[in-house]
Design an enzyme around this catalytic site. Structure first.
Site, short mmCIF file in Angstrom:
data_model
loop_
_atom_site.label_atom_id
_atom_site.label_comp_id
_atom_site.label_asym_id
_atom_site.label_seq_id
_atom_site.Cartn_x
_atom_site.Cartn_y
_atom_site.Cartn_z
N ASP A 1 -10.74 -8.54 7.98
CA ASP A 1 -12.14 -8.40 7.60
C ASP A 1 -12.84 -9.76 7.60
O ASP A 1 -13.98 -9.88 8.03
CB ASP A 1 -12.26 -7.78 6.20
N ASP B 1 -5.18 -6.79 6.03
CA ASP B 1 -6.39 -6.07 5.63
C ASP B 1 -7.48 -7.09 5.30
O ASP B 1 -8.61 -7.02 5.78
CB ASP B 1 -6.04 -5.22 4.38
N TYR C 1 0.83 -1.21 0.00
CA TYR C 1 0.00 0.00 0.00
C TYR C 1 0.86 1.26 0.00
O TYR C 1 0.37 2.36 -0.25
CB TYR C 1 -0.95 0.03 1.20
#
Ligand code: NAD
Length: 359
Positions: free
Chosen positions: A251, A247, A142
């Protein structure tokens, strides 16, 4: 002890749920002998309205001057027309970067009274689930070099995953420390059969592990981890992984608990500084109606007591109070799966306060 907390209530249900968390923190302080000096500052849509910037410099300064930050949520339809850089959510990304919050902690806990909310079968959940995912937050793909080259029709796009040893080492050390205080098992998730960054990741984890002989270190490829989280989640205690893998996996893990209104999070910097916030957003569809679930915010406050202030007993007491209220059958609308009559945000906060007071 006195702790300085900068409070960023934000938008939508942010102020409603944060107010309940602050009441619980104050009560915990009275019970466990500490005080909190809270200062409010602007972030998100509210900050845009008043200053034109989703993260004004004054907010950054107040956060830097504090021992920890408690955040509600940001965003809403009022600001949806704004361009990327000016959106409320940009304030969130910038604050994480500015404060050097490199380790993101997300517990995935299935509370016994809410088992039916989990999409997993009873025999998979067994007598409950309590996983802590530690995700590297300020490095990896990222933040690596990205771009496009070539002409339309034959273009190529690229994103780069790069990890420096120190980045892996600091999140690894943090994860070992958490694992040591929990079930003493740490699973490092990577893709070391393919990626060089993962091979370095694994080498460093093994190296750090030498200083933690009491913590059992294991390794798992990320594709297998995604599968194991729904197949046999109880094998996990603490998981540590890179930014992108974390990430996705956090989730996935949060969904097996069944309810977004119950999920707290922490983002930690070097030392004991951290930012604590519920995982959910500003929920504009229910804002201002006193129906939001304040538990994620309250559990985030408990994480602040544990990870930034070392107030372990107070943190555990808040979590126990939440458990007791759930066991007594109290539900906000989002978790009233069994047809219970929902209580409001304030009523839920009061019930948790009452349970905490009587512990
Ligand atoms: P959301 O989490 O705000 O809401 C998703 C759904 O869950 C909604 O139906 C909402 O009513 C419900 N919900 C969320 N929290 C709840 C709670 N505590 N109690 C009861 N119900 C709850 O996600 P969204 O709708 O995708 O986003 C709304 C806004 O929030 C957007 O502007 C988005 O960018 C922003 N957002 C902010 C954060 C943050 O501040 N960390 C995170 C995610 C989304």
């Amino acid at each position: 002890m006195n702790y300085r907390v900068t409070v960023l209530k934000g938008d939508g249900i942010g102020p409603e749920v944060t107010d309940e968390a602050l009441k619980i923190l104050e009560l915990a302080g009275q019970k466990y002998g500490f005080t909190l000096e809270c200062t409010e500052a602007l972030i998100g849509g509210g900050a845009i309205d008043q200053t034109g910037d989703p993260l004004p410099q004054e907010t950054i300064d107040r956060c830097k001057a504090a021992d920890a930050v408690l955040l509600g949520a940001v965003g809403g339809p009022k600001w949806d027309h704004l361009a990327g850089q000016q959106r409320p959510e940009k304030g969130l990304l910038r604050i994480r970067e500015t404060l050097g919050l490199f380790a993101n902690l997300r517990p995935a806990i299935v509370y016994a009274p809410l088992r039916s909310a989990s999409p997993l079968k009873d025999e998979i959940l067994g007598d409950g689930l309590d996983i802590l995912i530690v995700r590297e937050l300020t490095g990896g793909i990222y933040f690596g070099k990205r771009g496009r080259r070539g002409e339309p029709g034959s273009q190529e796009a690229f994103d780069t995953e790069a990890y420096a040893e120190y980045e892996i080492r600091r999140v690894g050390q943090a994860a070992f420390e958490f694992a040591r205080k929990r079930g003493k098992r740490l699973c490092s998730v990577d893709k070391a059969n393919v990626l060089d960054t993962s091979r370095l990741w694994r080498e460093i984890m093994v190296d750090i592990g030498k200083s933690y002989p009491d913590v059992e270190l294991s390794h798992m490829y990320v594709d297998n981890a995604a599968m194991q989280l729904v197949r046999h989640p109880r094998q996990f205690d603490t998981i540590v992984t890179s930014n992108m893998f974390g990430d996705i996996l956090s989730d996935e893990a949060s969904q097996i608990t069944g309810s977004i209104g119950m999920l707290p999070s922490a983002s930690l910097a070097a030392g004991t500084f951290g930012l604590y916030e519920p995982v959910h957003g500003s929920a504009p569809d229910i804002a201002g109606q006193n129906i939001a679930n304040p538990m994620a915010a309250i559990l985030s406050a408990a994480m602040m007591l544990r990870y930034s202030f070392g107030q372990m007993a107070a943190a555990a007491a808040i979590e126990e109070a939440v458990n007791q209220v759930l066991a007594a059958g109290l539900r906000t609308g989002d978790i009233a799966y069994g047809g219970e009559k929902p209580v409001g945000t304030k009523e839920m906060g009061q019930a948790i306060a009452k349970a905490l007071a009587s512990l």
